[in-house]
Design an enzyme around this catalytic site. Structure first.
Site, mmCIF file in Angstrom:
data_model
loop_
_atom_site.group_PDB
_atom_site.id
_atom_site.type_symbol
_atom_site.label_atom_id
_atom_site.label_comp_id
_atom_site.label_asym_id
_atom_site.label_seq_id
_atom_site.Cartn_x
_atom_site.Cartn_y
_atom_site.Cartn_z
ATOM 1 N N THR A 48 42.256 42.900 32.594
ATOM 2 C CA THR A 48 41.776 44.143 31.702
ATOM 3 C C THR A 48 42.996 44.200 29.953
ATOM 4 O O THR A 48 42.550 43.963 29.406
ATOM 5 C CB THR A 48 41.149 45.107 31.935
ATOM 6 O OG1 THR A 48 40.047 44.870 32.807
ATOM 7 C CG2 THR A 48 40.463 46.540 31.095
ATOM 8 N N SER A 96 41.861 40.032 38.305
ATOM 9 C CA SER A 96 42.880 39.758 39.707
ATOM 10 C C SER A 96 41.964 39.100 40.873
ATOM 11 O O SER A 96 43.060 39.090 41.966
ATOM 12 C CB SER A 96 43.377 41.748 39.761
ATOM 13 O OG SER A 96 42.030 42.563 40.038
ATOM 14 N N THR A 127 43.284 46.023 37.068
ATOM 15 C CA THR A 127 43.283 46.772 38.234
ATOM 16 C C THR A 127 42.836 47.062 39.030
ATOM 17 O O THR A 127 42.863 47.573 40.258
ATOM 18 C CB THR A 127 43.049 48.261 37.196
ATOM 19 O OG1 THR A 127 41.509 48.231 36.761
ATOM 20 C CG2 THR A 127 43.609 48.508 35.518
ATOM 21 N N ASP A 128 41.701 46.298 39.854
ATOM 22 C CA ASP A 128 40.470 46.473 40.374
ATOM 23 C C ASP A 128 40.992 45.526 41.123
ATOM 24 O O ASP A 128 40.899 46.578 42.746
ATOM 25 C CB ASP A 128 39.455 44.862 40.322
ATOM 26 C CG ASP A 128 38.681 45.161 38.998
ATOM 27 O OD1 ASP A 128 38.794 46.462 39.365
ATOM 28 O OD2 ASP A 128 37.593 44.363 38.686
#
Length: 376
Positions: A48, A96, A127-128
């Site tokens: 992101t 990711s 961030t996932d």
């Protein structure tokens, strides 16, 4: 009187050293030597933070991994130039979730190489699965120099994006050297987290990451980096034991063993564990209820898998708290690792040894992160 004067001169010299200057014993101050600008490499993998939104207010409607990391760093100049000499490397540029374990191996090699020529490394990612990126690097990077992961909840191109501040703070943290010997850390939302403990605990909020009951390592308040605690591995700083046993240069280049996660729930059947075992999994982590509980059907499937040589690790789906060894042959307690991190530790363990006792020992040490009580 002479002795008192000598003591005063020595104390003056020590204070001068503490202040970053030197003073001659004669009391004449020398000009301070300028501190070399720290070198920081920023390795981009997408996510992101490199996303492009449809409009300035498309907070959730964007395409991840579209901007190159060099563009992100250049947007922070000239301010970032005052804290570090920053270079960039584009490792990849995608979500990711789309990275594979073989790519994780190459990322470790890229970080290790960058640390040979820099004082610290920042990795930008989505961030996932950031907590898995971070823990993998924590287990496999051989250098004790700072490694900082960062990303963002909102893309670079929206108003109020957290992306620029997160990247700037991550570079600031890596350049400071404050996390030397900490292993890999995560920096988002002004908070510093240890890779072993951090987890994404919210889908959209800017404070999406937490470290459970352990708490954050510290915070960054503009020019101030406040470190309130340290990971247990700092006890081994400067010693051979600081490095984990997982040296990817020594692990054979063949594919790493397959390790899967089976989720437990009310009335869960045996299908997941059986399917993983039949497909050739060498290890399976169960995300059990409470302190690792499984349904009767899953328990039976687990015991059958153990008989067929599958190493089982018992973790909890709660996201916090420890699961200790259940005293069942072939089943290892994940301690307080989340299932996804227990999977990575088991994967690397099985790639290194087939000795179950040794793997269990690694879960009791690397997997817990407890400080060792000093001997009296």
């Amino acid at each position: 009187m002479v002795q008192l004067a000598r003591r005063f001169t020595v104390v003056t010299a020590l204070v001068a050293v503490a202040l970053g200057t030197t003073a001659s014993l004669a009391g004449a101050a020398e000009p301070p030597h300028p501190r070399p600008t720290p070198k920081v490499a920023v390795i981009g993998t997408g996510g992101t933070i490199a996303g492009v939104s449809k409009s300035k207010v498309s907070f959730d409607d964007y395409k991840a991994g579209k901007l190159r990391v060099s563009r992100l760093v250049n947007d922070l100049r000239p301010e970032v130039n005052r804290i570090a000499d920053v270079t960039t490397q584009q490792f990849g540029n995608k979500d990711s979730n789309n990275y594979t374990i073989p790519e994780y191996r190459r990322l470790t090699a890229a970080v290790d190489h960058a640390l040979k020529f820099n004082d610290g490394v920042v990795v930008t990612t989505g961030t996932d699965t950031m907590e898995e990126f971070a823990y993998w690097l924590d287990l496999t990077v051989r250098s004790d120099k700072p490694v900082v992961l960062t990303g963002s909840i909102r893309p670079w191109t929206v108003v109020g994006s957290d992306a620029p501040a997160n990247l700037y703070n991550a570079i600031h943290l890596a350049a400071s050297g404050r996390t030397t010997c900490f292993g890999t850390v995560v920096m988002l939302n002004d908070q510093i987290h240890a890779a072993r403990e951090v987890r994404k605990s919210d889908t959209l909020r800017l404070n999406a990451f937490s470290s459970g009951s352990s708490g954050e390592l510290g915070v960054i308040d503009q020019n101030h980096i406040r470190v309130n605690r340290a990971p247990a591995r700092v006890e081994q700083c400067g010693k051979p034991g600081w490095k984990t046993p997982f040296d990817l240069d020594r692990i054979a280049r063949r594919p790493l063993p397959e390790v899967d996660i089976a989720y437990s729930y009310q009335g869960a059947g045996p299908q997941a564990i059986k399917a993983f075992a039949d497909a050739g999994a060498k290890g399976i982590v169960t995300a059990g209820t409470g302190a690792g509980g499984l349904s009767p059907a899953m328990t039976e499937a687990r015991d059958d898998a153990v008989k067929n040589g599958v190493v089982m690790v018992s973790a909890s789906r709660t996201g916090s708290g420890a699961v200790y060894d259940p005293h069942v042959h072939g089943v290892i307690g994940a301690q307080d690792l989340t299932p996804q991190k227990a999977r990575l530790l088991l994967l690397l363990s099985l790639a290194t040894t087939h000795n179950e006792h040794r793997i269990q020992t690694w879960f009791h040490t690397l997997g817990t992160g407890q400080f060792t009580a000093p001997r009296r």
